[in-house]
Design a protein around this motif. Structure first.
Motif, PDB file in Angstrom:
ATOM      1  N   ALA A 741      40.732  40.779  36.029  1.00 22.91           N
ATOM      2  CA  ALA A 741      42.230  40.684  36.304  1.00 22.91           C
ATOM      3  C   ALA A 741      42.763  42.144  37.142  1.00 22.91           C
ATOM      4  CB  ALA A 741      42.953  40.611  35.048  1.00 22.91           C
ATOM      5  N   ASP A 742      41.774  42.967  37.322  1.00 25.07           N
ATOM      6  CA  ASP A 742      42.298  44.076  37.883  1.00 25.07           C
ATOM      7  C   ASP A 742      42.117  44.072  39.468  1.00 25.07           C
ATOM      8  OD1 ASP A 742      42.953  46.904  38.330  1.00 25.07           O
ATOM      9  OD2 ASP A 742      41.444  47.626  37.311  1.00 25.07           O
ATOM     10  N   ALA A 743      43.059  44.315  40.078  1.00 25.00           N
ATOM     11  CA  ALA A 743      43.373  43.793  41.547  1.00 25.00           C
ATOM     12  C   ALA A 743      42.871  45.166  42.552  1.00 25.00           C
ATOM     13  CB  ALA A 743      44.859  43.447  41.857  1.00 25.00           C
ATOM     14  N   GLY A 744      43.109  46.091  41.695  1.00 25.19           N
ATOM     15  CA  GLY A 744      42.712  47.352  42.506  1.00 25.19           C
ATOM     16  C   GLY A 744      43.026  48.645  42.022  1.00 25.19           C
ATOM     17  N   GLY A 748      44.823  51.539  46.965  1.00 24.37           N
ATOM     18  CA  GLY A 748      45.390  50.633  47.601  1.00 24.37           C
ATOM     19  C   GLY A 748      44.328  49.625  48.189  1.00 24.37           C
ATOM     20  N   GLU A 749      43.218  49.790  47.867  1.00 25.25           N
ATOM     21  CA  GLU A 749      42.169  48.714  48.378  1.00 25.25           C
ATOM     22  C   GLU A 749      42.010  47.750  47.119  1.00 25.25           C
ATOM     23  OE1 GLU A 749      40.707  48.409  51.152  1.00 25.25           O
ATOM     24  OE2 GLU A 749      41.531  50.057  51.959  1.00 25.25           O
ATOM     25  N   ARG A 750      41.889  46.562  47.721  1.00 31.32           N
ATOM     26  CA  ARG A 750      41.873  45.377  46.630  1.00 31.32           C
ATOM     27  C   ARG A 750      40.326  45.192  46.259  1.00 31.32           C
ATOM     28  NH1 ARG A 750      43.901  38.988  47.491  1.00 31.32           N
ATOM     29  NH2 ARG A 750      42.672  38.351  45.982  1.00 31.32           N
ATOM     30  N   ASP A 751      40.188  45.276  45.243  1.00 32.23           N
ATOM     31  CA  ASP A 751      39.005  45.196  44.451  1.00 32.23           C
ATOM     32  C   ASP A 751      38.166  43.806  44.494  1.00 32.23           C
ATOM     33  OD1 ASP A 751      36.649  45.177  42.639  1.00 32.23           O
ATOM     34  OD2 ASP A 751      37.590  45.892  41.127  1.00 32.23           O
ATOM     35  N   ASP A 752      37.105  44.055  45.337  1.00 29.93           N
ATOM     36  CA  ASP A 752      36.353  42.633  45.759  1.00 29.93           C
ATOM     37  C   ASP A 752      36.003  41.770  44.470  1.00 29.93           C
ATOM     38  OD1 ASP A 752      36.367  43.317  48.383  1.00 29.93           O
ATOM     39  OD2 ASP A 752      34.465  44.612  48.220  1.00 29.93           O
ATOM     40  N   ASP A 753      35.770  42.255  43.282  1.00 31.24           N
ATOM     41  CA  ASP A 753      35.585  41.680  42.217  1.00 31.24           C
ATOM     42  C   ASP A 753      36.815  40.840  41.553  1.00 31.24           C
ATOM     43  OD1 ASP A 753      33.222  40.911  40.365  1.00 31.24           O
ATOM     44  OD2 ASP A 753      34.053  42.070  38.916  1.00 31.24           O
TER      45      ASP A 753
END
Length: 952
Positions: A741-744, A748-753
């Motif tokens: 549930a962790d966007a990033g 500022g970079e969106r987590d690929d996972d």
């Protein structure tokens, strides 16, 4: 005349206030687009209905036989109607056109979607059409055909009625005599109606792909091999009968169309109903498992695709049920982050410790967020201190409620994995003025979930502020006031605007009060979900908006979904049923039954200014792309999100609930097993819900590490158990679903996972107990029961917190905080115990660390993280409690004297108090009531001595 003008002015006032509201937010094009589309469709609908009906009446009347001999009954009808004939000839079409126009105006969404449709890039497996055909084209065509059929049918009915009334159709014995003109008109109208039905039946072939059957949604063997070909044949027959009616209009014989109509009816029974039944009964049912297999596979694949489940990472998990010493060592980071603070139970604790005044309030269910504290991500339980005007009691006058008490104040946040020595939350942000670990930010809450209906804010520069900002100093003295200086609502800068808002809110005070001036603004529609819904009417919104401190502001984050009920081969789900659980009641949705859902938009609402910002979270989603064409420049790209905002965006709970509802059946991807329904799952009921009215256990946000992850992540999880009831049901776990549930992060970079769904599949013969079974073990354990009875002494209430499940130690660990609340109006829950269960072993201790040590043989591998904060010298606040500022979770509100000798005495007394507290808890654990009383008396005496030193 005057009454009509008054009504028109009220309508104008309502429309004008809407323009002002949308214009102030910068979304006026959303409003005007809806108005223009609705107006155009109203005109189209009005004309499309009224003109054909008027023409039909006029033709029937003008081509009536002038010298027809009527019966006496018709003569009387004509005598009654003739004076009103002209009015009826225009009034009936106009009235029908009015209804049709209103109906058409409400259909602006599918019409605009069709005009701006976007290809999906994926085809259906039956007809090979792009899925956009089902999302955009088919609903539009069916709506147009339905409307056109209604127009033609009504035109035919009024033609028959008019022809009968004026003698073009007469009854002579058993014969029906029809004039040539009437015959031509009726036959042509009937032919047009049947042509429309032929087209409609043809399009009904494609509707089979979204029709819900007994086994699957979509066209199965019978539909593909009988229903679809049958509808194509029926469409051809209907077209043929339509031609026969044209022939009748020319040659004047009704025999052919009558025979054709009978043939159509018989064919619809034989081809449309009987033949599919025969195929199903005698061909499919005996061999359903093999014949239906390819169509079940279609349903599985497209259902999982429609709900974003195509790429679920399934992980076999052979969970052990025996707790071994040191088993938690590899999961130390997960156990250190276990949230023991239950956001559904600590609202009263927040209220008693942080409300300060009766005109503030906290929501019943708090939110879980995460912040970076000292370089480490920390799960926190958060809430805003919002207004509660009911707390003003007799002071709830118009001036107070609309111009003075205008906003809430501050964010209160507590560590999710900590508690004070006496069971209180440990706050990392608290107080008025607000202080803590979240840095400097604008604390005023003008836009919240419980904000007043409207407030009048703002004042000329240099004037004395009148809006109560926050209480400070001694009771009733030293209040701090402020003036709103944002752009949060329409300006009341002239008499006309004051008048229309006085009408809107039915309050003459808006027009008459001297506190309403040319610098005033009116704030309304302040709930964040309401604001987002108005500027983005095409979105279905998540039921839980949550506040976060972002870039020096408090912002509400709202998840928006694009949904559809027209995705081929996808099984529908009821949104209201899917999201309902212990913490979320069932609620109505504009589109409740959906079979496609995407979290395409993240929205924010500034709690101070009310500014609404929409971000395209999934900019490749076809429905969102279509709406961006309809409402250009209203949705910003995801790249505009700041790193701070990105670090607080989370995977939405409502989408996760829908996905778990679907996965209960659609985790099975083998058609044979799916057909047999031998491995269906369901989410377990919440053990805390009443047995007479059980509700589903909600999913929970936790920072944890799944078996295939290298490090813990902020996640959302739920569990599964067999979908069976009655004597054969087993309350054991069959699956564990989690999503990153962790966007990033703040970079500022969106987590690929982010958004990766992981499904732990447990062995079918496994014995890992489910939540209900664990709760029963907990309640039935003699040691636990004894301690609970001790905690219930003095009419205290024991409250079971959220029962968390974590995949650690090679198995599944249950953790449940236990709260105790005494009687009294000012009581609140205190976290006193922690339950831990692993397999059939349980532990019930004062802290999570202790419970894990008991369960895992005194070697849990690492501190579990439920930091118990004792009363120490560092906890002595420098502020008196009469100032009503926040202290941390263990502070008793003592004030440093500045006298070294007195401070030394205080330090010594604090050590005695800590010792007494430890003795009291030890006595409580052992059930030694005599020792408990001695320790309690010692603690009370020590606290009294401390207060005496402080002069209180």
């Amino acid at each position: 005349m005057i009454a009509g003008l008054v009504i028109l002015f009220f309508i104008f006032a309502g429309l004008y206030t809407d323009v002002l509201w949308f214009d102030q937010l910068g979304f006026v094009n959303v409003l005007t687009t809806q108005w223009i589309a609705s107006a155009v469709l109203f005109v189209i609908g009005f004309i499309a209905m009224s003109v054909p009906v008027w023409v039909s009446i006029q033709l029937a009347y003008r081509m009536r036989p002038v010298y027809a001999k009527l019966n006496s009954q018709l003569d009387r009808y004509q005598q009654v109607i003739e004076p009103l004939r002209r009015l009826a000839m225009y009034g009936i079409p106009a009235l029908l056109g009015l209804f049709a126009g209103v109906a058409a105006a409400t259909r602006w969404q599918p019409i605009l979607m069709w005009l701006n449709r976007t290809p999906v890039g994926q085809t259906d497996p039956q007809f090979g059409f792009d899925i956009a055909f089902y999302l955009f084209d088919l609903p539009f065509y069916q709506a147009v055909l339905g409307f056109a059929s209604a127009v033609v049918l009504i035109a035919a009915l009024v033609a028959v009625a008019t022809s009968y009334l004026y003698g073009s159709i007469r009854l002579s014995g058993r014969e029906v005599l029809i004039s040539k003109a009437a015959r031509v008109q009726i036959a042509v109208t009937a032919s047009l109606y049947l042509f429309l039905q032929a087209i409609s039946i043809w399009f009904d072939q494609y509707s089979t792909l979204t029709a819900q059957g007994d086994l699957i949604t979509g066209a199965a063997y019978t539909e593909v091999n009988a229903t679809i070909p049958g509808r194509a044949i029926l469409a051809g027959i209907a077209a043929l009968v339509a031609v026969l009616f044209i022939v009748t209009a020319i040659i004047g014989r009704w025999r052919l169309p009558v025979i054709g109509t009978a043939l159509l009816i018989i064919s619809s029974l034989l081809i449309g109903s009987l033949y599919p039944w025969v195929v199903q009964r005698f061909q499919v049912d005996p061999s359903a498992r093999s014949l239906e297999s390819p169509y079940i596979e279609r349903n599985i694949d497209l259902t999982r695709d429609a709900y974003g489940l195509a790429d679920v990472d399934e992980i076999p998990y052979n969970a052990v049920t025996t707790a071994e010493p040191g088993a938690l060592r590899e999961d130390a980071e997960t156990t250190a982050n276990i949230r023991i603070l239950d956001p559904a139970l600590v609202s009263d604790s927040f209220g008693q410790l942080e409300q300060f005044r009766q005109y503030y309030q906290f929501p019943a269910n708090l939110d879980v967020d995460r912040y970076e504290i000292d370089g480490k991500t920390q799960d926190t339980v958060v809430a805003v201190r919002d207004l509660d005007l009911d707390g003003l009691n007799d002071g709830n006058t118009w001036v107070n409620s609309k111009t003075i008490y205008t906003h809430g104040y501050g964010v209160v946040a507590a560590y999710g994995n900590q508690r004070s020595a006496d069971g209180q939350p440990v706050f990392l942000e608290s107080g008025i003025p607000t202080t803590g670990e979240l840095g400097k930010f604008e604390p005023r809450i003008y836009f919240g979930e419980t904000s007043p209906e409207y407030s009048i804010v703002g004042a000329p520069e240099g004037s004395d502020p009148i809006e109560l900002d926050y209480p400070s100093g001694e009771e009733g003295a030293g209040q701090t006031y402020t003036t709103f200086d944002g752009d949060g609502g329409p300006a009341l800068d002239n008499a006309f605007k004051k008048l229309i808002y006085a009408l809107k809110f039915q309050s003459e005070q808006i027009f008459l009060a001297d506190s309403v001036n040319d610098e005033s603004q009116v704030l309304y529609d302040r709930d964040p979900v309401t604001r987002v819904q108005k500027v983005a009417p095409y979105l279905t919104l998540d039921s839980d908006a949550y506040p976060s401190v972002v870039d020096g502001r408090v912002k509400w984050i709202v998840d928006g979904y694009t949904t559809s009920a027209s995705y081929p081969y996808s099984t529908p789900v009821s949104l209201s049923d899917a999201i309902a659980d212990t913490e979320t009641p069932a609620q109505p949705f504009a589109l409740d039954s959906v079979n496609y859902m995407r979290n395409s938009v993240k929205a924010t609402v500034d709690a101070y200014s009310g500014e609404v910002t929409l971000y395209a979270w999934d900019d490749e989603e076809p429905l969102l792309q279509t709406w961006q064409k309809i409402f250009p420049s209203t949705v910003k790209p995801m790249s505009d999100m700041t790193g701070d905002l990105m670090s607080h965006v989370r995977y939405p709970a409502d989408l996760f609930k829908v996905q778990r509802a679907i996965l209960g059946q659609y985790h099975v991807t083998e058609p044979g097993s799916f057909y047999s329904q031998d491995d269906a799952w369901t989410s377990p009921n919440d053990p805390a819900s009443p047995a007479a009215n059980p509700t589903l256990q909600p999913p929970y946000y936790l920072t944890m590490q799944m078996p295939d992850q290298d490090e813990p992540s902020y996640s959302l999880y739920s569990t599964f158990q067999p979908n069976a009831s009655g004597e054969g049901s087993r309350n054991v776990l069959t699956g564990y679903l989690s999503v990153n549930a962790d966007a990033g992060s703040v970079d500022g970079e969106r987590d690929d996972d982010y958004g990766t769904l992981r499904l732990l599949t447990l062995p079918k013969d496994g014995t890992v107990p489910g939540p209900g079974q664990v709760q029963n073990q907990f309640n039935g354990d003699p040691t636990v029961s004894t301690e609970l009875n001790l905690l219930r002494q003095g009419s205290s209430t024991v409250l079971n917190g959220n029962l968390l499940t974590l995949p650690v130690g090679g198995g599944l660990l249950y953790v449940q905080p236990v709260y105790v609340q005494s009687t009294g109006d000012t009581s609140y829950p205190l976290l006193q115990k922690v339950l831990v269960a692993f397999g059939d072993q349980i532990a019930f201790e004062d802290t999570l660390d202790s419970a894990l040590d008991v369960l895992f043989g005194g070697d849990s591998g690492a501190a579990a993280g439920d930091t118990e904060v004792p009363v120490t010298e560092d906890d002595i606040s420098t502020t008196s409690p009469t100032d009503e500022t926040a202290t941390d979770g263990a502070t008793d509100g003592a004030t440093s004297t500045g006298d070294p000798a007195t401070d030394a005495e205080l330090k010594a007394l604090l050590e005695v108090a800590n010792t007494a507290l430890a003795e009291k808890q030890a006595a409580l654990s052992s059930g030694d009531f005599a020792a408990f009383g001695v320790a309690d008396a010692k603690l009370t005496e020590t606290i009294a001595s401390m207060l005496a030193l402080l002069g209180e």
